[in-house]
Motif scaffolding. Sequence first.
Motif, PDB file in Angstrom:
ATOM      1  N   GLN A 414       0.433   4.787  -8.789  1.00  0.00           N
ATOM      2  CA  GLN A 414      -0.923   5.237  -8.509  1.00  0.00           C
ATOM      3  C   GLN A 414      -0.970   5.756  -7.084  1.00  0.00           C
ATOM      4  O   GLN A 414      -0.214   5.303  -6.215  1.00  0.00           O
ATOM      5  N   ARG A 415      -1.879   6.715  -6.848  1.00  0.00           N
ATOM      6  CA  ARG A 415      -2.072   7.268  -5.504  1.00  0.00           C
ATOM      7  C   ARG A 415      -3.354   6.708  -4.911  1.00  0.00           C
ATOM      8  O   ARG A 415      -4.420   6.796  -5.511  1.00  0.00           O
ATOM      9  N   HIS A 416      -3.232   6.156  -3.722  1.00  0.00           N
ATOM     10  CA  HIS A 416      -4.388   5.666  -2.987  1.00  0.00           C
ATOM     11  C   HIS A 416      -4.097   5.811  -1.496  1.00  0.00           C
ATOM     12  O   HIS A 416      -3.029   5.409  -1.023  1.00  0.00           O
ATOM     13  N   ALA A 422       4.190   2.317  -6.658  1.00  0.00           N
ATOM     14  CA  ALA A 422       4.848   2.048  -7.932  1.00  0.00           C
ATOM     15  C   ALA A 422       4.501   0.635  -8.371  1.00  0.00           C
ATOM     16  O   ALA A 422       4.562  -0.311  -7.580  1.00  0.00           O
ATOM     17  N   LEU A 423       4.129   0.501  -9.632  1.00  0.00           N
ATOM     18  CA  LEU A 423       3.662  -0.781 -10.149  1.00  0.00           C
ATOM     19  C   LEU A 423       4.792  -1.497 -10.871  1.00  0.00           C
ATOM     20  O   LEU A 423       5.269  -1.051 -11.915  1.00  0.00           O
ATOM     21  N   ALA A 447       5.819  15.190  -1.571  1.00  0.00           N
ATOM     22  CA  ALA A 447       4.388  15.385  -1.808  1.00  0.00           C
ATOM     23  C   ALA A 447       3.534  14.901  -0.644  1.00  0.00           C
ATOM     24  O   ALA A 447       2.308  14.884  -0.745  1.00  0.00           O
ATOM     25  N   GLY A 448       4.179  14.484   0.450  1.00  0.00           N
ATOM     26  CA  GLY A 448       3.435  14.011   1.607  1.00  0.00           C
ATOM     27  C   GLY A 448       2.838  12.638   1.412  1.00  0.00           C
ATOM     28  O   GLY A 448       1.839  12.291   2.058  1.00  0.00           O
ATOM     29  N   LEU A 449       3.421  11.823   0.535  1.00  0.00           N
ATOM     30  CA  LEU A 449       2.918  10.485   0.251  1.00  0.00           C
ATOM     31  C   LEU A 449       3.893   9.442   0.768  1.00  0.00           C
ATOM     32  O   LEU A 449       5.094   9.685   0.876  1.00  0.00           O
ATOM     33  N   THR A 450       3.376   8.273   1.071  1.00  0.00           N
ATOM     34  CA  THR A 450       4.185   7.135   1.506  1.00  0.00           C
ATOM     35  C   THR A 450       4.572   6.318   0.281  1.00  0.00           C
ATOM     36  O   THR A 450       3.696   5.809  -0.418  1.00  0.00           O
ATOM     37  N   PRO A 451       5.864   6.172  -0.033  1.00  0.00           N
ATOM     38  CA  PRO A 451       6.250   5.428  -1.240  1.00  0.00           C
ATOM     39  C   PRO A 451       6.346   3.929  -0.987  1.00  0.00           C
ATOM     40  O   PRO A 451       6.719   3.480   0.103  1.00  0.00           O
ATOM     41  N   CYS A 452       6.013   3.147  -1.997  1.00  0.00           N
ATOM     42  CA  CYS A 452       6.248   1.711  -1.965  1.00  0.00           C
ATOM     43  C   CYS A 452       6.288   1.218  -3.408  1.00  0.00           C
ATOM     44  O   CYS A 452       5.844   1.903  -4.329  1.00  0.00           O
ATOM     45  N   VAL A 453       6.839   0.046  -3.601  1.00  0.00           N
ATOM     46  CA  VAL A 453       6.894  -0.592  -4.917  1.00  0.00           C
ATOM     47  C   VAL A 453       6.222  -1.944  -4.780  1.00  0.00           C
ATOM     48  O   VAL A 453       6.604  -2.751  -3.926  1.00  0.00           O
ATOM     49  N   PHE A 454       5.225  -2.192  -5.622  1.00  0.00           N
ATOM     50  CA  PHE A 454       4.454  -3.432  -5.525  1.00  0.00           C
ATOM     51  C   PHE A 454       4.796  -4.352  -6.689  1.00  0.00           C
ATOM     52  O   PHE A 454       4.841  -3.931  -7.839  1.00  0.00           O
TER      53      PHE A 454
END
Length: 708
Positions: A414-416, A422-423, A447-454
Amino acid sequence: MSQTDVAGLRAGGDGRRAVPAAVVRTVAELPRRSGLTLAALVLLLGVGAATGALWMPASQQSWYPSVGYGLPAFEAGAWWTPLTGTFLGAEPSHYLPILILVAGGLGWAERALGAWRAAAVFAAGQLFAILGAAALLAVLRPSGWSWAVELAAQYDVGPSGGAFACAAAATVTLRSPWRLRARLALGAWVGVAALFLGTLPDLEHLLGAGLALAVMPLLPRYRMPLSRPSEREWRLVAFSGLVVIGAVQVIVNLVTVDGPLGSSTASLALWGDVALDLLVIALIGHGVRRGVRLAWWGAVILALLNQVQLILLIVLFVLAGESVPGAAFAAASSVLWLAQLLVLLVARGAFRVPVRRRLRHPGGALQSAPGHAVSLLRGVGGGTLSWMSTWRGNEYLFSRALPDAAPDAVVAFQRHAGVAIALGDPIAPAGRVGAVLRDFAEASQGAGLTPCVFSASAAVRDAAPADWRSLQVAEDTLIDLPAMELRGKRWQNVRAALNRAEREGIGFRLVRLAEQPWAILAQVRAISEQWVGDKGLPEMRFTLGGVDEALDPEVWVGIAVDADGSVHGVTSWLPVYGAGGVVDGWTLDLMRRRDGGFGPVMEYLIASSALAFKEQGARFVSLSGAPLVNSSETEIGPIERVLGMMATLLEPLYGFRSLHQFKAKFNPRPEPLYLLYRDEADLPRIGIALTRAYLPDASLRDLVRAAS
C-alpha cells in the motif's frame, strides 16, 4: 568492599532513589574507554586555570603573542606556539564550546579508532590546520585581498582544528549510508562557515577536517571500495543541498557577516532575492527528494540563474571598480548554488520519476486486482498474514525469475505518505525471497517511494538484502494443533470457559458468514459497530479486518449463539496456505463480543475454533500478531524504547498489551514479526505512513483528541 556494600551504595543508604546500573557502569568505564579525552579536557581546564584564561581574556594579556599561533608568530620565529596555544582559550566564553568540541570530536575518535590513532589524528590535524592556514595566508597576502591581509595579522589559540580532524576521521568507521551522510554534513559545516564567516578558526577547521576527510579513506585499514552513491543517496544529497542553501541565505541575511568575499548587509532587495529562492526551494524540494524529473529541472534552472547573477556581479565589479551593496552575500550564495548545480548534473540519472508515479520494474508488473495474487498464494504458499494481501486497498508488484517467464512471486503493498508498505511476507518461493525484495525496493525507488516491509517473518528478514535493517514491531502467537491438549493447570481458564458455556446453553458454530441468515449477519454487524463506536479513534485497518473481510467465502467465522438465537461473540479465521494449495493453518482476525453477553466468550470461541480446525487436520492456528509487543529477552535499543512508549500511549485506546496477555491463556509459542527498512533515516516517514495505513479515516482532530 563486598558486593552487598556496592549494591547498598547504588541504592542509597538513606533510602534515596537508586542510581541506574547503566549509569554506574558507564561512569566506571570512562577512564578505560575515554582516557585520552578526559586527559585533554583536564589539561585544557588546568592550563586555563594556571593562566587565568578561565576568567579573563587571554587575548588581552601581554604574553598572548608569545603563546598564540598564526602567521605573525611563525614570522617571529616562535615555532613552539602550536604546542603552547593548543590547550588555551582566547576568551572565557570560548571554553564551553571548546570543551564540547573536544569531548565530541576527540571522544568519538578515541572510541571509534582507539586512543593511539585518535591522538595521532588530533596531532596531525591540529598541526596541519595551523601551518596550512599560515602558509595559505602568506601566499594570499601579497595579492592585497583584504580578508587575507586581515587574517595574516591575527593570532589564534585552541584545539578546534585537531578536534574537527578527529570528528572527520571517525566518520570512516560508520556503516553505509551514514558514512557518506556524516562526511557530507561535516564538510558542508566547515565549508559554509569558511565561505560566509571566514575567521581564522574557520579556516583552520576547514583545513583540519579536510585533511582527515581526504586521507583517512586512503589508509589501508579504513580503505573503502570506490562506489557510486545510489539513486537514493544522490537524491538525499541534492535535497540536503537545497535545505542548506535556504537556511544559510536566511541566517546570513539576518546578521551582518564579514567573509572572504566581503561584508553582507541585509536589505529589502536581498530579501526579495532570498524570498524568491526560498519559494522555489519549497516548491521543488519535495520533488527533488523523490527524484521527480520536473523538480530536477526546476533546481537546475534556479542554480543557473544564480550563476548568471554571479557573472553579472563580476562584470559590474570589473566595470565599476567596486562591488555593489550586497554583492558579497549574493556571490557567496552563488558559490553554493554552483556546488549544487554540479551535484544535480552529476546525479541527473537519479531523477527520472515522472510526476504521475507508477511502480514498475523490468522483472515485474504492477496490477491492482488480487486474482493472480490469490492464484500464486495457493500455489506457492504464504505466511500467517498473506491472506490479508487479498483485501481491498492493496496493489501488487509481480516478479518473474526470467524476463520471458510467467510471474512466480508477488509483493502486496500500500502507498501512504510517500512510502510503499509491503504487507507481510512476499508470496514467493523460498529461494526467490531476496530477489523479490530487491525488485520491490528498486521499483519503489524508481517511483520515488520509500520501500519497507511490515510484519515480515524471521525467514524473510534473513533473506532481505544485506544492507537492510530490521526492527521487531509485533509478535505472532501460534498454537500447534497436533500437540494441543486442554489438560493441566495451564489450560484451566480455557476449560472453565468451555464448561460454563455448556451450562449456560451457549453453542458454537463454525460457518461461512456470507451464507448465514439475515438475522445472524445483522447481529454481527451491530456488535462490530458498537465496538467501533466505543473507541476514541476510527476502526483500524491494514492488518486488522472487519465484517466485510469476514464475508469472504474462504474465511471461516466462529460464532457463539444461545438458545434464543442471540449472538454473544464472533471471530473470523483467515486461511494460511502452504505449497500446493493446501491450507496448513488459520489466522485469527476479527474479534467482537456483545456488551452484557456471555463473559468468557472469546476464550470459548478461540478454543472451540482451534479444536474444530484440529479435527480438520490443520497444523496450527495463529492468534495473529500483537502490535508493539516484544517479549524477547534481548537488549533493546533506543528505537525499541520509543516503540514501547508508543505502546503505553495507545494501550488505553486499543489495548495491545492487554490483548497479548489475553492470548497467553492459550499457551502459544511466540514468533517475532519485523519491520524491514533501508536505514534509520526512513523511520520517521514510515511511522507516518503506518499511522495512515492503520487509521486512514482518522482526522488530525481525532489524533489530537486521542493523544490528549
